[in-house]
Design an enzyme around this catalytic site. Structure first.
Site, short mmCIF file in Angstrom:
data_model
loop_
_atom_site.label_atom_id
_atom_site.label_comp_id
_atom_site.label_asym_id
_atom_site.label_seq_id
_atom_site.Cartn_x
_atom_site.Cartn_y
_atom_site.Cartn_z
N GLY A 212 0.91 -1.38 0.02
CA GLY A 212 0.13 0.23 -0.16
C GLY A 212 0.87 1.56 0.28
N CYS A 213 0.61 2.46 0.17
CA CYS A 213 1.65 4.00 0.86
C CYS A 213 2.31 3.26 1.01
CB CYS A 213 0.95 4.77 1.83
SG CYS A 213 1.63 5.93 1.96
N PHE A 214 3.45 3.76 0.01
CA PHE A 214 5.45 2.74 1.16
C PHE A 214 5.73 3.66 2.42
CE2 PHE A 214 6.12 5.21 -3.46
CZ PHE A 214 5.88 6.88 -2.93
#
Length: 364
Positions: A212-214
């Site tokens: 997902g969001c890194f």
């Protein structure tokens, strides 16, 4: 997850890494070569706060430290300093910026308390609840920047948007212990004939994973002993060298991903993969979604560089049962994300110290 528009304090950190060392010595070495960008350097370091009180450091400040040169993590000045040494050389008393540049007066402001109008309740006409604004309160400004309340009076309060270590510095004693070739991270290739060397000649290896969001995943990996470098970027897509805005539009086919360079003598591939998939929690069963982030760019997956990595990744993912939506695919080209995304949460003041178990706030 769009970052604040203003990032000048981070730019200042990169431009002001070190000052003149007090003393320099050289001991016996096995090579006279200085490290190059991308090499893994190992140093013995002691960083001591200089001058006024420096908050608890956000990175390891003493002992033996290994990192990919110019690969983020640790102080920008520590990278530059290491690049000037040869193995066996040491310096003492080098003053390094603590990583966030000088304090900026224009990031400090006095905010008047608006008169409380009729029907305004406990707050002022600006909608703020002044009873809850005390020294130490964190506020988020309209432009996305985070600030801290530093003073409160009856008439106004003062906010400071400088990063937590702005203006601080360390005195560094550093010895360059060794320089090793860093790993490359090419796409997967069937290497039964021995032609597949996805990490080059390096003994270090790479994990490529999407969670997902890194931002949050990168910080968690930065804290792992044996991890020598991290970066975030985009992979598994169809467009060459995409921008963040293009990936966010969901039209390039890329996933936000993390690449982790690690020492296999210290931490194993399976441990790193399972750390990531465990971090996903129940999101493992969601398709193209992690938390509130939805879209193909936020899909989760493990992208293997070798056959052995592929076997391990499949075994880990299958252990979560048939409902798990984490994809396991051969690694493809990895495009680095923009500089402001790299080590984003460390830049925002969250700890990347090895072994740190503190909660990770994914909003910076």
């Amino acid at each position: 997850e769009e970052p604040p528009a203003a990032k000048s304090s981070e730019t200042a950190a990169a431009d002001a890494p070190s000052r003149v060392p007090a003393t320099t010595t050289t001991t016996t070495t096995t090579t006279t070569s200085k490290p190059q960008s991308g090499d893994v350097v190992t140093i013995e370091a002691t960083l001591t706060p200089v001058g006024e009180f420096v908050p608890e450091p956000l990175f390891d400040s003493s002992g033996r430290i290994s990192f990919v040169l110019d690969g983020g993590n640790y102080l920008p000045g520590l990278h530059q300093l290491a690049s000037t040494l040869i193995p066996g050389a040491s310096v003492k008393g080098v003053v390094l910026d603590a990583g966030w540049g000088e304090r900026r007066d224009d990031l400090v402001a006095k905010v008047p308390k608006e008169k409380r109008g009729e029907g305004a309740g406990e707050g002022g006409d600006d909608g703020l609840d002044y009873d809850r604004i005390v020294v130490g309160t964190e506020l988020h400004l309209a432009n996305g920047m985070k600030c801290t309340v530093t003073e409160v009076t009856e008439e106004d309060f003062t906010i400071d948007a400088n990063p937590p270590l702005a203006g601080a510095s360390f005195s560094a004693d550093v010895e360059l212990v060794s320089v090793e070739e860093g790993p490359t991270a090419g796409a997967y290739a069937d290497g039964d004939d021995g032609s597949n060397r996805p990490f080059g000649a390096s003994r270090y290896e790479v994990v490529t994973i999407a969670l997902g969001c890194f931002w949050g995943g990168e910080l968690e990996y930065m804290r792992v002993p044996g991890v020598v470098g991290t970066k975030v970027g985009y992979t598994q897509g169809d467009v060459e060298d995409p921008t963040y805005q293009e990936v966010c539009a969901g039209t390039t086919g890329h996933a936000e991903a993390i690449q982790v360079a690690y020492d296999p003598d210290v931490v194993g591939y399976e441990d790193l993969v399972r750390m990531g998939t465990d971090r996903l929690g129940e999101n493992r069963d969601l398709l193209n979604q992690v938390g509130n982030d939805r879209g193909t760019q936020y899909r989760h997956g493990v992208y293997y560089h070798t056959k052995e990595q592929g076997k391990i990744a499949r075994r880990v993912v299958e252990s979560y049962g048939p409902e798990c939506k984490t994809e396991v695919l051969p690694a493809t080209v990895f495009y680095d994300a923009e500089d402001y995304h790299q080590q984003y949460l460390l830049k925002g003041g969250q700890s990347a110290r090895k072994g740190d178990k503190g909660a990770i706030r994914c909003y910076g």
